[in-house]
Design a protein around this motif. Structure first.
Motif, PDB file in Angstrom:
ATOM      1  N   PHE A  34       0.815  -1.218   0.000  1.00  0.00           N
ATOM      2  CA  PHE A  34       0.000   0.000   0.000  1.00  0.00           C
ATOM      3  C   PHE A  34       0.846   1.264   0.000  1.00  0.00           C
ATOM      4  O   PHE A  34       0.387   2.331  -0.429  1.00  0.00           O
ATOM      5  CB  PHE A  34      -0.936  -0.008   1.216  1.00  0.00           C
ATOM      6  N   ASP A  35       2.114   1.169   0.485  1.00  0.00           N
ATOM      7  CA  ASP A  35       2.963   2.359   0.548  1.00  0.00           C
ATOM      8  C   ASP A  35       4.086   2.338  -0.485  1.00  0.00           C
ATOM      9  O   ASP A  35       5.034   3.113  -0.381  1.00  0.00           O
ATOM     10  CB  ASP A  35       3.562   2.494   1.950  1.00  0.00           C
ATOM     11  N   ASN A  36       3.974   1.465  -1.488  1.00  0.00           N
ATOM     12  CA  ASN A  36       4.988   1.400  -2.547  1.00  0.00           C
ATOM     13  C   ASN A  36       4.635   2.421  -3.622  1.00  0.00           C
ATOM     14  O   ASN A  36       3.993   2.107  -4.632  1.00  0.00           O
ATOM     15  CB  ASN A  36       5.050  -0.016  -3.123  1.00  0.00           C
ATOM     16  N   SER A  82       5.653   1.804  -7.478  1.00  0.00           N
ATOM     17  CA  SER A  82       4.865   0.760  -8.126  1.00  0.00           C
ATOM     18  C   SER A  82       3.432   1.232  -8.382  1.00  0.00           C
ATOM     19  O   SER A  82       2.869   1.015  -9.462  1.00  0.00           O
ATOM     20  CB  SER A  82       4.844  -0.507  -7.271  1.00  0.00           C
ATOM     21  N   LEU A  83       2.835   1.890  -7.400  1.00  0.00           N
ATOM     22  CA  LEU A  83       1.474   2.393  -7.587  1.00  0.00           C
ATOM     23  C   LEU A  83       1.416   3.403  -8.728  1.00  0.00           C
ATOM     24  O   LEU A  83       0.486   3.389  -9.541  1.00  0.00           O
ATOM     25  CB  LEU A  83       0.967   3.021  -6.288  1.00  0.00           C
ATOM     26  N   ALA A  84       2.426   4.267  -8.796  1.00  0.00           N
ATOM     27  CA  ALA A  84       2.452   5.266  -9.865  1.00  0.00           C
ATOM     28  C   ALA A  84       2.567   4.598 -11.230  1.00  0.00           C
ATOM     29  O   ALA A  84       1.909   5.001 -12.204  1.00  0.00           O
ATOM     30  CB  ALA A  84       3.611   6.235  -9.641  1.00  0.00           C
ATOM     31  N   LEU A  85       3.413   3.569 -11.325  1.00  0.00           N
ATOM     32  CA  LEU A  85       3.583   2.858 -12.599  1.00  0.00           C
ATOM     33  C   LEU A  85       2.275   2.202 -13.028  1.00  0.00           C
ATOM     34  O   LEU A  85       1.805   2.409 -14.164  1.00  0.00           O
ATOM     35  CB  LEU A  85       4.671   1.792 -12.461  1.00  0.00           C
ATOM     36  N   LEU A 104      -5.010  -4.156  -7.349  1.00  0.00           N
ATOM     37  CA  LEU A 104      -5.254  -3.312  -8.515  1.00  0.00           C
ATOM     38  C   LEU A 104      -5.833  -4.164  -9.640  1.00  0.00           C
ATOM     39  O   LEU A 104      -5.465  -5.335  -9.801  1.00  0.00           O
ATOM     40  CB  LEU A 104      -3.958  -2.658  -8.987  1.00  0.00           C
ATOM     41  N   ILE A 105      -6.704  -3.560 -10.431  1.00  0.00           N
ATOM     42  CA  ILE A 105      -7.328  -4.280 -11.538  1.00  0.00           C
ATOM     43  C   ILE A 105      -7.354  -3.397 -12.769  1.00  0.00           C
ATOM     44  O   ILE A 105      -7.522  -2.174 -12.670  1.00  0.00           O
ATOM     45  CB  ILE A 105      -8.753  -4.736 -11.159  1.00  0.00           C
ATOM     46  N   GLU A 137      -0.858   2.679 -12.035  1.00  0.00           N
ATOM     47  CA  GLU A 137      -1.977   3.574 -12.276  1.00  0.00           C
ATOM     48  C   GLU A 137      -1.784   4.356 -13.566  1.00  0.00           C
ATOM     49  O   GLU A 137      -2.761   4.678 -14.254  1.00  0.00           O
ATOM     50  CB  GLU A 137      -2.168   4.495 -11.074  1.00  0.00           C
ATOM     51  N   ALA A 138      -0.534   4.635 -13.937  1.00  0.00           N
ATOM     52  CA  ALA A 138      -0.274   5.274 -15.230  1.00  0.00           C
ATOM     53  C   ALA A 138      -0.608   4.341 -16.388  1.00  0.00           C
ATOM     54  O   ALA A 138      -0.845   4.804 -17.508  1.00  0.00           O
ATOM     55  CB  ALA A 138       1.191   5.707 -15.322  1.00  0.00           C
ATOM     56  N   MET A 139      -0.638   3.036 -16.122  1.00  0.00           N
ATOM     57  CA  MET A 139      -0.950   2.051 -17.154  1.00  0.00           C
ATOM     58  C   MET A 139      -2.422   1.637 -17.138  1.00  0.00           C
ATOM     59  O   MET A 139      -2.809   0.685 -17.814  1.00  0.00           O
ATOM     60  CB  MET A 139      -0.061   0.813 -16.974  1.00  0.00           C
ATOM     61  N   GLY A 140      -3.235   2.349 -16.374  1.00  0.00           N
ATOM     62  CA  GLY A 140      -4.672   2.106 -16.411  1.00  0.00           C
ATOM     63  C   GLY A 140      -5.215   1.230 -15.312  1.00  0.00           C
ATOM     64  O   GLY A 140      -6.420   0.934 -15.289  1.00  0.00           O
ATOM     65  N   PHE A 141      -4.395   0.807 -14.360  1.00  0.00           N
ATOM     66  CA  PHE A 141      -4.892   0.019 -13.243  1.00  0.00           C
ATOM     67  C   PHE A 141      -5.601   0.932 -12.249  1.00  0.00           C
ATOM     68  O   PHE A 141      -5.209   2.091 -12.072  1.00  0.00           O
ATOM     69  CB  PHE A 141      -3.748  -0.703 -12.530  1.00  0.00           C
ATOM     70  N   VAL A 142      -6.614   0.395 -11.590  1.00  0.00           N
ATOM     71  CA  VAL A 142      -7.325   1.139 -10.546  1.00  0.00           C
ATOM     72  C   VAL A 142      -7.317   0.301  -9.269  1.00  0.00           C
ATOM     73  O   VAL A 142      -7.206  -0.927  -9.310  1.00  0.00           O
ATOM     74  CB  VAL A 142      -8.776   1.458 -10.964  1.00  0.00           C
ATOM     75  N   ARG A 143      -7.436   0.974  -8.133  1.00  0.00           N
ATOM     76  CA  ARG A 143      -7.410   0.291  -6.842  1.00  0.00           C
ATOM     77  C   ARG A 143      -8.779  -0.337  -6.577  1.00  0.00           C
ATOM     78  O   ARG A 143      -9.764   0.363  -6.404  1.00  0.00           O
ATOM     79  CB  ARG A 143      -7.038   1.264  -5.738  1.00  0.00           C
TER      80      ARG A 143
END
Length: 265
Positions: A150-152, A155-158, A183-184, A160-166
């Motif tokens: 959750f605090d990475n 990785s989250l930025a990568l 993420l999905i 979410e930039a590729m279209g993944f959502v939480r």
């Protein structure tokens, strides 16, 4: 040497076994260097590299049986990056699987992604995710799922930039007690997205006909209307026709995989 002298031990050193070289493809990383990439070949060649990268770069400990769970059923969804085609030591890997989720969707799952610290910030992780996603989509995936701490932030930025959502936060997901975000990323052929689009079309046509004072019934083809009505709708001739159409599009199912380890969703 005398005619009857016994021959001594051979001074010729045995040749070292030749290292197997497997076909690779090349790509240009974020710094303009040409790197090599290929899929998993065999355990004797590749398992040591997977173990090293995951042990050194990931916070979650994995054992050989976890790796084999992925590699035995989905070897074509594990990829490696090398500094060159001649270098035997991988600098990055991604390990995935693809199977049916709750009898509704074909779900691609990214289990591990690891890039050597010395090779980060070169878009290698992004390249691996893009490649894995494209292979899974070609194989029929409707969605791609993964977990990350959750605090990475990177990785989250990568992702979410590729279209993944939480999708949700999973408490104490990792063995170190940390939470994870699941993420999905729905893909273009996701059945729920398709149904949503059909419902939007149905609603728009109903509003249009109501505005014009005509019949308020949907102009959606009857076989689509039956599918939108859901499984509890009474069977009709249109339902039979729709089911026959769906049956003609059904592909041969994948072999049923072995159950995953308890921490793999």
């Amino acid at each position: 040497m005398p005619e009857h002298a016994e021959a001594g031990p051979s001074r010729t050193r045995p040749r070292a076994p030749r290292r197997k070289v497997y076909p690779t493809e090349t790509f240009i990383d974020g710094r303009g260097d040409t790197l090599a990439i290929r899929t998993f070949a065999e355990e004797d060649t590749d398992l040591a590299g997977i173990t090293r990268l995951c042990d050194e770069e990931l916070s979650e400990p994995y054992n050989v049986y976890t790796f084999r769970y992925f590699l035995e059923d989905w070897p074509h969804l594990t990829f490696f990056v090398f500094p060159s085609a001649d270098d035997p030591e991988p600098i990055a890997t991604i390990i995935c699987k693809l199977d049916m989720h709750r009898e509704r969707t074909m779900r691609g799952y990214i289990g591990m992604l690891s890039v050597d610290k010395a090779w980060r910030r070169r878009s290698i992780a992004r390249k691996l995710v893009e490649l894995a996603m494209s292979r899974m989509e070609l194989a029929g995936a409707n969605e791609i799922v993964l977990e990350t701490e959750f605090d990475n932030g990177p990785s989250l930025a990568l992702y979410e930039a590729m279209g993944f959502v939480r999708e949700k936060r999973v408490h104490r997901f990792y063995s170190n007690g940390k939470d994870a975000f699941r993420l999905i990323r729905p893909l273009a052929q996701h059945p729920l997205l398709s149904m949503a689009a059909l419902r939007e079309r149905q609603d728009a046509e109903q509003r249009s006909m109501a505005k014009e004072g005509g019949d308020n019934r949907s102009a959606v083809p009857p076989e689509i209307a039956v599918l939108l009505a859901g499984p509890l709708a009474p069977p009709t001739a249109a339902h039979a026709d729709a089911m026959a159409e769906l049956a003609s599009l059904t592909i041969e199912p994948l072999p049923k995989p072995r159950p995953p380890p308890s921490y793999i969703m």
